[in-house]
Design a protein around this motif. Structure first.
Motif, PDB file in Angstrom:
ATOM      1  N   UNK A 169      12.481   1.775  -2.359  1.00 46.57           N
ATOM      2  CA  UNK A 169      11.803   1.634  -3.644  1.00 46.57           C
ATOM      3  C   UNK A 169      11.144   2.974  -3.988  1.00 46.57           C
ATOM      4  N   UNK A 195      -5.716  -2.518 -11.512  1.00 41.34           N
ATOM      5  CA  UNK A 195      -5.674  -3.818 -10.820  1.00 41.34           C
ATOM      6  C   UNK A 195      -4.563  -4.683 -11.394  1.00 41.34           C
ATOM      7  N   UNK A 199      -0.734  -5.917  -9.588  1.00 41.07           N
ATOM      8  CA  UNK A 199      -0.242  -7.298  -9.512  1.00 41.07           C
ATOM      9  C   UNK A 199       0.995  -7.518 -10.361  1.00 41.07           C
ATOM     10  N   UNK A 200       1.445  -6.468 -11.059  1.00 41.09           N
ATOM     11  CA  UNK A 200       2.538  -6.606 -12.019  1.00 41.09           C
ATOM     12  C   UNK A 200       2.212  -7.714 -13.016  1.00 41.09           C
ATOM     13  N   UNK A 223      10.781  -1.424 -14.152  1.00 40.90           N
ATOM     14  CA  UNK A 223      11.006  -1.474 -12.704  1.00 40.90           C
ATOM     15  C   UNK A 223      12.204  -2.334 -12.362  1.00 40.90           C
ATOM     16  N   UNK A 224      12.906  -1.958 -11.291  1.00 45.62           N
ATOM     17  CA  UNK A 224      14.045  -2.768 -10.853  1.00 45.62           C
ATOM     18  C   UNK A 224      15.123  -1.888 -10.273  1.00 45.62           C
ATOM     19  N   UNK A 266      15.710   0.903  -5.672  1.00 45.32           N
ATOM     20  CA  UNK A 266      14.980   0.370  -6.821  1.00 45.32           C
ATOM     21  C   UNK A 266      13.949   1.403  -7.261  1.00 45.32           C
ATOM     22  N   UNK A 268      10.049   1.729  -9.105  1.00 40.73           N
ATOM     23  CA  UNK A 268       8.842   1.052  -9.551  1.00 40.73           C
ATOM     24  C   UNK A 268       7.961   2.128 -10.181  1.00 40.73           C
ATOM     25  N   UNK A 271       3.906   1.766  -9.278  1.00 41.02           N
ATOM     26  CA  UNK A 271       3.386   1.607  -7.915  1.00 41.02           C
ATOM     27  C   UNK A 271       2.410   2.731  -7.601  1.00 41.02           C
ATOM     28  N   UNK A 273      -0.419   1.815  -4.892  1.00 42.32           N
ATOM     29  CA  UNK A 273      -1.250   1.435  -3.749  1.00 42.32           C
ATOM     30  C   UNK A 273      -0.814   2.146  -2.482  1.00 42.32           C
ATOM     31  N   UNK A 284       8.933   3.593  -0.700  1.00 39.11           N
ATOM     32  CA  UNK A 284       8.602   2.576   0.290  1.00 39.11           C
ATOM     33  C   UNK A 284       9.918   2.002   0.803  1.00 39.11           C
ATOM     34  N   UNK A 296       7.047   4.438   4.693  1.00 36.94           N
ATOM     35  CA  UNK A 296       6.825   4.969   3.354  1.00 36.94           C
ATOM     36  C   UNK A 296       6.697   6.479   3.444  1.00 36.94           C
TER      37      UNK A 296
ATOM     38  N   UNK B  94       1.571  -9.650  -3.101  1.00 34.03           N
ATOM     39  CA  UNK B  94       1.833 -10.690  -4.065  1.00 34.03           C
ATOM     40  C   UNK B  94       1.796 -10.133  -5.478  1.00 34.03           C
ATOM     41  N   UNK B  95       2.850 -10.392  -6.224  1.00 37.36           N
ATOM     42  CA  UNK B  95       2.875  -9.995  -7.629  1.00 37.36           C
ATOM     43  C   UNK B  95       2.717 -11.243  -8.491  1.00 37.36           C
ATOM     44  N   UNK B  96       2.074 -11.082  -9.646  1.00 33.66           N
ATOM     45  CA  UNK B  96       1.874 -12.224 -10.556  1.00 33.66           C
ATOM     46  C   UNK B  96       2.380 -11.848 -11.944  1.00 33.66           C
ATOM     47  N   UNK B 205      11.629  -6.453  -4.092  1.00 32.47           N
ATOM     48  CA  UNK B 205      12.196  -5.132  -3.854  1.00 32.47           C
ATOM     49  C   UNK B 205      13.573  -5.193  -3.212  1.00 32.47           C
ATOM     50  N   UNK B 208      16.324  -7.519  -5.991  1.00 31.34           N
ATOM     51  CA  UNK B 208      15.759  -7.322  -7.327  1.00 31.34           C
ATOM     52  C   UNK B 208      16.469  -8.094  -8.447  1.00 31.34           C
ATOM     53  N   UNK B 212      14.464 -10.952 -10.465  1.00 33.37           N
ATOM     54  CA  UNK B 212      14.220 -10.688 -11.880  1.00 33.37           C
ATOM     55  C   UNK B 212      14.889 -11.745 -12.741  1.00 33.37           C
TER      56      UNK B 212
END
Lengths: 411, 225
Positions: A169, A195, A199-200, A223-224, A266, A268, A271, A273, A284, A296, B94-96, B205, B208, B212
């Motif tokens: 990623x 924040x 969390x996307x 992203x993807x 992929x 992102x 990203x 964090x 990553x 990473x 965790x993604x939301x 990841x 994907x 998705x």
């Protein structure tokens, strides 16, 4: 008195939280996997260095190292009366070696390392406080080819030890901050947005983002899978401050794809964090079905001995505990029991053939039973290895002692 | 029409919370074209994992806090959890990505009505609070310079003040009728709560296209009237 005894002794096998003993066959397997990964690094010209376990705290935690301050065990050096820190990460030690003792070695400088690190606290996904870290650092080149080399090297090394369904990623942790700065976001909005991006959480980005919401949600949605992501990112209207990051990312995707067409790659774009100190394209490593990150890496500045801007660098760390969860179980070992009195030259010849030999000390035992008891799949009969037969009279429900070792002997 | 999904070759597990939210989730599942096996709607069934009309897609029915944990650790790949639960655990894995717009309520501080009249929150240096959400509560009070000593309860928070366990609670409030019935008053709102679609980071990841596809499918299900 009893209370004191209870709280201070306890079971002799009890270890502090997050620490564990490596046992057979896993300890052997770990050492083997690490040495095979290091061999791949060596093959690409990365030379091994060995920093110490403990350093002066102010060196270890200077600059980018400050991010590890909360994770670092400290102790007082009775000799120098200075505070020392026990490494929680080896990357910065290697960067320090590169910019000090190896400061005059030709660039780009390629270094590799492997060792144990210790952290004050585990995480949800990695409760271990001590684990193995190994990796490479590539110091002194700002070229996209250097970014691509490190990504490809990590992928190759992991494939070589049998990690299936690896996924890389890519991200550029400086992209979102560049957008924030160009749009002049205040600190509170920036924090709330980070924040939400972590969390996307697109609805939250829309709710707190104000002027930045539209751009950020397009970055988020981009992203993807890499090809799809590059197309989507290319269509986002970014402030010109963010343009170099985008172009660099595209170039690295192109170089990686060219060299590894089959790799799951992929992108992102939001990203960040754990990449707080990264200065460019980072990545990553994941494996399908394996909890957590295998490793990473990414671009950073290796601080020079006299401060200043430092040198451009990139690198990658792999975490042995996660890598081991992603590789196939250790291969069967070929254990051969040598009955009492076997000549040394015979034993040597067997080891030369690739056998692991276990010498019997007791003259008056049944070699078959003894071999089985010690987890050997074979026993030397008449100078040749013979399969240990299973007709032991024991039921399958009552495995012999040393069963686990016996199970590894599938030779 | 729901989006086309790439064929799945490995199992995908979807973790949903039992109870109130599940009832509101059923129409969303229906619009997403997910049909669980009949036992899913049979209250007498002791099954915990249910097959669906998608060969590799199964549903587990767990407590609301556990849905987030299953997904965070990768035991489930997708799930549904309120942002109360997501914020309480703050799992990095965790993604939301979607607000499902169901399970709406708010997370609030409440105290006995008779206390409200002469209570001045600006004077607090320390409060004792009964809650299911110790992490959110501590963070919330710490942000304004107050230490919160939390007493973790798993339900019936409203009893705590009247029985003298502590004077304040932090709990979900839907209509406020339970609070009123127990002589409590909502004095501060910490967060608006609704249920989110949650996704495991590694799953997103490493698979994907597939994940998705599912997110897009749920997006269409909530956009549909």
């Amino acid at each position: 008195m009893i209370m004191t005894a209870m709280s201070h002794s306890g079971h002799p096998g009890l270890l502090p939280a997050g620490l564990g003993d490596g046992l057979p066959p896993e300890a052997e397997h770990e050492a083997d996997v690490v040495s095979r990964l290091m061999a791949v690094f060596r093959g690409h010209g990365y030379e091994r260095v060995k920093p110490p376990l403990i350093e002066f705290e102010d060196n270890l935690l200077a600059g980018t190292g400050s991010g590890l301050a909360l994770q670092t065990f400290r102790l007082m050096d009775p000799a120098s009366q200075r505070m020392m820190g026990l490494r929680a990460d080896m990357t910065l030690q290697v960067a320090r070696i590169a910019t000090t003792r190896l400061g005059r070695s030709p660039r780009p400088l390629r270094l590799a390392y492997a060792g144990q690190v210790l952290r004050v606290k585990g995480t949800d996904l990695r409760p271990e406080r001590q684990f193995g870290q190994l990796g490479v650092e590539l110091i002194g080149s700002l070229r996209p080819e250097a970014d691509a080399e490190v990504v490809l090297l990590a992928a190759e090394a992991l494939a070589r030890v049998g990690v299936a369904h690896l996924s890389v990623d890519l991200c550029v942790p400086t992209l979102v901050p560049a957008v924030f700065q160009a749009l002049g976001l205040d600190e509170a909005t920036g924090l709330a947005l980070r924040r939400a991006l972590d969390r996307k959480d697109a609805p939250a980005v829309a709710a707190v983002g104000g002027a930045a919401a539209a751009i950020l949600n397009r970055l988020l949605a981009a992203g993807g899978p890499a090809e799809q992501a590059v197309a989507a990112l290319a269509a986002v209207e970014l402030p010109h401050e963010a343009e170099p990051d985008r172009q660099r990312l595209f170039e690295v995707v192109r170089l990686v794809r060219q060299a590894a067409p089959g790799l799951t790659l992929t992108v992102d774009a939001v990203e960040r964090r754990g990449f707080e100190f990264q200065t460019g394209v980072s990545f990553t490593l994941f494996a399908r079905g394996t909890r957590g990150e295998l490793g990473r890496g990414g671009r950073y500045r290796a601080a020079g001995p006299n401060g200043g801007a430092g040198e451009p660098a990139t690198g990658c760390s792999l975490y042995t505990d996660t890598v081991l969860r992603a590789v196939p179980a250790s291969p069967a070992t070929r254990r051969l029991f040598l009955p009492h009195g076997t000549a040394a030259v015979v034993a040597q010849a067997m080891r030369a053939e690739g056998w692991i030999t276990l010498a019997g000390f007791e003259p008056d035992v049944d070699p078959q039973a003894e071999a089985r008891r010690l987890g050997c799949g074979h026993v030397l009969v008449g100078g040749r290895p013979a399969t240990v037969n299973d007709a032991s009279g024991r039921s399958e429900d009552q495995p012999p002692v040393g069963n686990r070792l016996a199970n590894t002997d599938r030779a | 029409m729901p989006a086309d999904l790439p064929p799945a070759s490995e199992p995908l597990v979807f973790a949903v919370p039992k109870g109130r939210i599940l009832k509101e989730l059923r129409p969303v599942l229906r619009r997403a074209g997910i049909v669980p096996e009949p036992a899913f709607d049979d209250p007498g069934s002791r099954l915990l994992q249910f097959r669906t009309n998608f060969e590799h897609f199964s549903i587990i029915r767990v407590r609301s806090f556990d849905a987030a944990t299953f997904v965070a650790f990768g035991a489930a790949h997708l799930g549904v959890a309120g942002n109360d639960v997501i914020t309480e655990f703050d799992y990095a894995e965790l993604y939301a990505p979607l607000d499902l717009g169901i399970g709406k309520c708010r997370l609030s501080v409440a105290e006995p009505i008779e206390l409200v009249a002469h209570d001045d929150p600006a004077r607090w240096s320390h409060v004792r609070v009964a809650t299911k959400y110790p992490a959110i509560t501590r963070r919330h009070f710490a942000a304004r310079g107050v230490q919160a000593e939390c007493i973790k309860l798993n339900g019936a928070m409203e009893l705590a003040p009247s029985l003298g366990l502590c004077r304040r609670i932090v709990d979900l409030v839907e209509t406020g009728s339970t609070l009123r019935a127990n002589g409590l008053q909502e004095i501060e709102q910490i967060a608006e709560v609704s249920s989110r679609l949650i996704v495991n980071r590694t799953a997103l990841k490493t698979r994907p296209e597939e994940l998705q596809g599912w997110i897009a499918r749920f997006q269409e299900a909530i956009d549909a009237p």
